[in-house]
Design an enzyme around this catalytic site. Structure first.
Site, mmCIF file in Angstrom:
data_model
loop_
_atom_site.group_PDB
_atom_site.id
_atom_site.type_symbol
_atom_site.label_atom_id
_atom_site.label_comp_id
_atom_site.label_asym_id
_atom_site.label_seq_id
_atom_site.Cartn_x
_atom_site.Cartn_y
_atom_site.Cartn_z
ATOM 1 C CB CYS A 235 40.191 30.973 36.591
ATOM 2 S SG CYS A 235 40.981 29.638 37.484
ATOM 3 C CB CYS B 56 38.323 39.979 35.757
ATOM 4 S SG CYS B 56 37.497 40.052 37.359
ATOM 5 C CB CYS B 57 40.940 35.331 35.713
ATOM 6 S SG CYS B 57 39.348 34.511 35.890
ATOM 7 C CB CYS C 189 32.429 33.975 36.332
ATOM 8 S SG CYS C 189 33.059 35.622 36.033
ATOM 9 C CB CYS D 14 33.807 34.761 40.895
ATOM 10 S SG CYS D 14 35.541 34.797 41.357
HETATM 11 S S1 SF4 Z 1 36.047 34.123 37.848
HETATM 12 FE FE1 SF4 Z 1 35.022 35.996 37.080
HETATM 13 S S2 SF4 Z 1 34.838 37.415 38.807
HETATM 14 FE FE2 SF4 Z 1 36.283 35.778 39.390
HETATM 15 S S3 SF4 Z 1 38.255 36.630 38.946
HETATM 16 FE FE3 SF4 Z 1 37.667 35.478 37.113
HETATM 17 S S4 SF4 Z 1 36.551 36.906 35.771
HETATM 18 FE FE4 SF4 Z 1 36.775 37.874 37.818
#
Ligand code: SF4
Length: 226
Positions: A222, A113-114, A199, A196
C-alpha cells in the site's frame, strides 16, 4: 556504512519480540506508537505490548473501506484489553474522492487511492512521533525481505521497529491460539492478509498469502512500508 543503528539492529535481531517491545517502550516512551491494521501480526503485537505497558498508543488507518469484521474487532480489542485505539483518517470523504478523481479510484489508480487514504494521513500522524512499531515480516513480500528489526524510516522521519521480522505465519497463529488473542474471523475464511474491502480477496490453500491483496494488479504494497 555500519551505523550505530545497524549495530543495534544486529543486536536486537537475536531478541524475542516481547523483549524488543520492552526495550522500545523503555527507550522511546510516549513517542512510541503501534500501527495496527488489526491483522494477525498486529494482534500479536497488541497483546505483547500490553504485557509491557497497559497504556500503549495503538492507532489504525481508517480508509472508510475496512471490512465490517475489522471494525468489530477494533471494538472487541478495546473492550478485551481496556484500551482506546486512535483512528487516523483523511478528511477526504469517499464521495469527495469520487467527485475529484472518479468512481472507484482503487480500481483505476490504487496507488493514488492509497496515497490519499493511507500514506498522507500516516505522514501527518507520525510527524510528531519518535518511533513506530509495525507487524511486517520478512517472508511476506520481496520488498520486506531485508527489513531490519530497527531502522531509521527516512520516509516518515522517525525510527521504525519491526519486532516480528523473523517470524513466519505459523509463528503468528501459534501465538494467537496459545495466548487466546482475539483475531479477525476473516483469517479463518481464506484471508491471510486483510486490508480494504475493494482490494482484498480470499485465496485458495497453497496460494501466495499476499495474492489476495490488489489481485490482478502489479501492486503488492500500500506504500506504507516502501
Ligand atoms: S487498499 Fe485499496 S481501497 Fe484501500 S486505500 Fe489502497 S487502493 Fe484504496
Amino acid at each position: 556504512m555500519n551505523t550505530a543503528l545497524d549495530q543495534l539492529a544486529a543486536q536486537l535481531e537475536e531478541w524475542d519480540p516481547l523483549d524488543i517491545l520492552r526495550w522500545a517502550d523503555k527507550t522511546y516512551g510516549v513517542g512510541l506508537v503501534l500501527a495496527s491494521s488489526f491483522g494477525a501480526e498486529d494482534m500479536v503485537l497488541v497483546d505483547m505490548w500490553i504485557q509491557v505497558n497497559p497504556h500503549p498508543t495503538i492507532f489504525y488507518l481508517d480508509t472508510g473501506l475496512l471490512f465490517t469484521e475489522t471494525y468489530q474487532l477494533i471494538r472487541r480489542v478495546e473492550q478485551h484489553y481496556r484500551v482506546q485505539t486512535i483512528r487516523v483518517a483523511t478528511s477526504l470523504t469517499l464521495e469527495e474522492q469520487a467527485g475529484h478523481y472518479g468512481e472507484a479510484l482503487w480500481s483505476t489508480n490504487p496507488d493514488h487511492c492509497c496515497t490519499l487514504r493511507k500514506v498522507q494521513p500516516l505522514q501527518q500522524y507520525l510527524a510528531d512521533k519518535t518511533a513506530w512499531i509495525t507487524g511486517i515480516r520478512r517472508d511476506q513480500t520481496v520488498q520486506r525481505r531485508h527489513a531490519a528489526v530497527i531502522a531509521y524510516d527516512a520516509r516518515y522521519h522517525l525510527i521504525k521497529i519491526n519486532p516480528l521480522v523473523r517470524w513466519n505465519e505459523r509463528d503468528v497463529f501459534r501465538y494467537l491460539v496459545r495466548h487466546q488473542v482475539p483475531y479477525n474471523p476473516l483469517h479463518d475464511c481464506g484471508y491471510p492478509s486483510i486490508g480494504c474491502m475493494p482490494c482484498t480477496h480470499a485465496i485458495k490453500p497453497g496460494d501466495d498469502p499476499r495474492s489476495g491483496r490488489w489481485a490482478g494488479q502489479e501492486k503488492t504494497e500500500c506504500g506504507l512500508h516502501l
